[in-house]
Design an enzyme around this catalytic site. Structure first.
Site, PDB file in Angstrom:
ATOM      1  N   GLU A   1     -20.859 133.595  72.803  1.00  0.00           N
ATOM      2  CA  GLU A   1     -19.985 134.482  72.041  1.00  0.00           C
ATOM      3  C   GLU A   1     -20.486 135.915  72.186  1.00  0.00           C
ATOM      4  OE1 GLU A   1     -18.508 135.094  67.399  1.00  0.00           O
ATOM      5  OE2 GLU A   1     -20.237 133.818  67.864  1.00  0.00           O
TER       6      GLU A   1
ATOM      7  N   GLU B   1     -14.340 139.972  59.846  1.00  0.00           N
ATOM      8  CA  GLU B   1     -15.146 139.010  59.116  1.00  0.00           C
ATOM      9  C   GLU B   1     -15.395 139.587  57.726  1.00  0.00           C
ATOM     10  OE1 GLU B   1     -17.923 136.493  62.123  1.00  0.00           O
ATOM     11  OE2 GLU B   1     -18.617 138.510  61.670  1.00  0.00           O
TER      12      GLU B   1
END
Length: 373
Positions: free
Chosen positions: A150, A233
């Protein structure tokens, strides 16, 4: 990250009651409200917008427009030293079997001629969150489950939050200086590029970030780009955060060049491997110890080597070990991903044997050649 092992940790959580329930793969015509935990819809017949709430039982709703989305309800609140509540985002590619219409992803890194994206964010000041652009890669053309690599691009962060792992240096990409962090979240390796100040609008050269990650030994040109995602997030609050515009394009037909640096020869790297085996007529076990002989902490590791002919791994412990032909890849698990200078990490496995036994002769750790100890 996004419905990865962190999502598995949230398995069993009930979705909050939905204002509008949107099935996976639906299409947004007018504005669409999604409150279902993993609800998603398609915009521009090209991108998928997902609510992707996995770290809280509190309600989160997003309003999907023709060009992006806005968080309209965010009642979650998680400690800043842990995981966020969700990753509402818009993406191109494949995420947990949900693929955007007509996507050419996954695509092998070596075949990418260009990968670009344009993004506009709207921020709020009364919340703790990051604005994160995610690039996901895997050794296989994976369309489901957790990818092994990621890349996170932090365009903004508010509050006392930080990326996975620890700082490992800086990179100059797209004319900007980024602080680089590296670590492992227990399910995949993560390299994060953190902007020194908030960026609300950007045209990103995603291939430059992929190439920098490759040059750090975290991936190779044989890996696959599976999805690119832009969103937030949130840890605490977040209503009003929005991606007001998103576009992305990945073009094939490329011949991505190899790394600009050559790994050091065996015996001169910052790692050493001790390989201890016990064999019998049709099987063997191996204990492998990795020592960090360098001066920097290793955050997340992948050990690669080749087994001699006739050896096949059957099960392993303290690492995720996979084999393709003679090539073996061992990746850390959650508890042993960090190796301090002078420290060690160990794992083992059992295998079948056909013929005479022999040890592997060379090892690389995160792309760097190791000595034998």
């Amino acid at each position: 990250m996004r419905r990865t092992l962190r999502a598995l940790a949230a398995a069993g959580l009930l979705a909050a009651s939905s204002v509008v329930a949107v099935a996976l793969g639906g299409t947004a015509a007018a504005d669409t409200v999604i409150c279902e935990q993993y609800g998603s819809t398609v915009i521009q017949n090209r991108y998928v917008v997902q609510n992707n709430k996995w770290g809280t039982t509190a309600q989160q709703c997003i309003n999907v427009t023709s060009s992006g989305f806005e968080i309209t309800t965010q009642n979650g609140s998680n400690p800043t030293n842990g995981a966020p509540t969700a990753y509402p985002s818009v993406f191109l590619g494949c995420h947990y079997t949900n693929c955007s219409p007509g996507t050419n992803l996954p695509i092998q890194v070596s075949q990418i001629s260009s990968a670009t994206s344009s993004i506009n964010y709207r921020y709020v000041s009364n919340a703790i969150y990051n604005a994160s652009y995610d690039i996901w890669l895997d050794p296989s053309p994976k369309r489901d489950g957790v990818n092994q690599m990621e890349i996170m691009i932090w365009l903004n962060r508010q509050g006392s939050i930080q990326p996975i792992g620890s700082p490992v240096g800086n990179a100059n990409i797209d004319g900007r200086n980024w602080e680089v962090w590296r670590g492992n979240n227990g399910g995949n390796n993560v390299i994060s590029y953190v902007a020194p100040s908030a960026i609300s609008s950007a045209n990103l050269n995603l291939l430059a970030f992929i190439n920098d990650t490759r040059n750090r030994g975290a991936i190779t040109n044989s890996w696959y780009l599976t999805s690119i995602q832009a969103g937030f997030e949130p840890w605490q609050g977040g209503a009003g955060l929005a991606v007001t515009n998103f576009s992305a394009a990945v073009n094939g037909g490329g011949n991505n060049p190899p790394p600009t640096t050559t790994p050091p020869p065996s015996g001169s790297g910052a790692c050493a491997v001790k390989y201890t085996a016990n064999s019998w007529n049709n099987g063997f076990t191996a204990d492998v110890q990795i020592t960090n002989t360098g001066s920097s902490t290793i955050n997340g590791w992948t050990l690669a080597y080749s087994l001699p002919s006739g050896q096949q791994v059957t099960n392993s412990w303290n690492a995720t070990v996979s084999q393709s032909g003679s090539s073996v890849t061992a990746r850390n698990v959650g508890h042993n991903g960090t190796i301090a200078p002078g420290g060690t990490a160990s794992f083992g496995y059992q295998g079948t044997l056909n013929g005479a036994y022999a040890n592997p002769t060379s090892f690389t750790l995160n792309g760097t050649a190791c000595s034998r100890s």
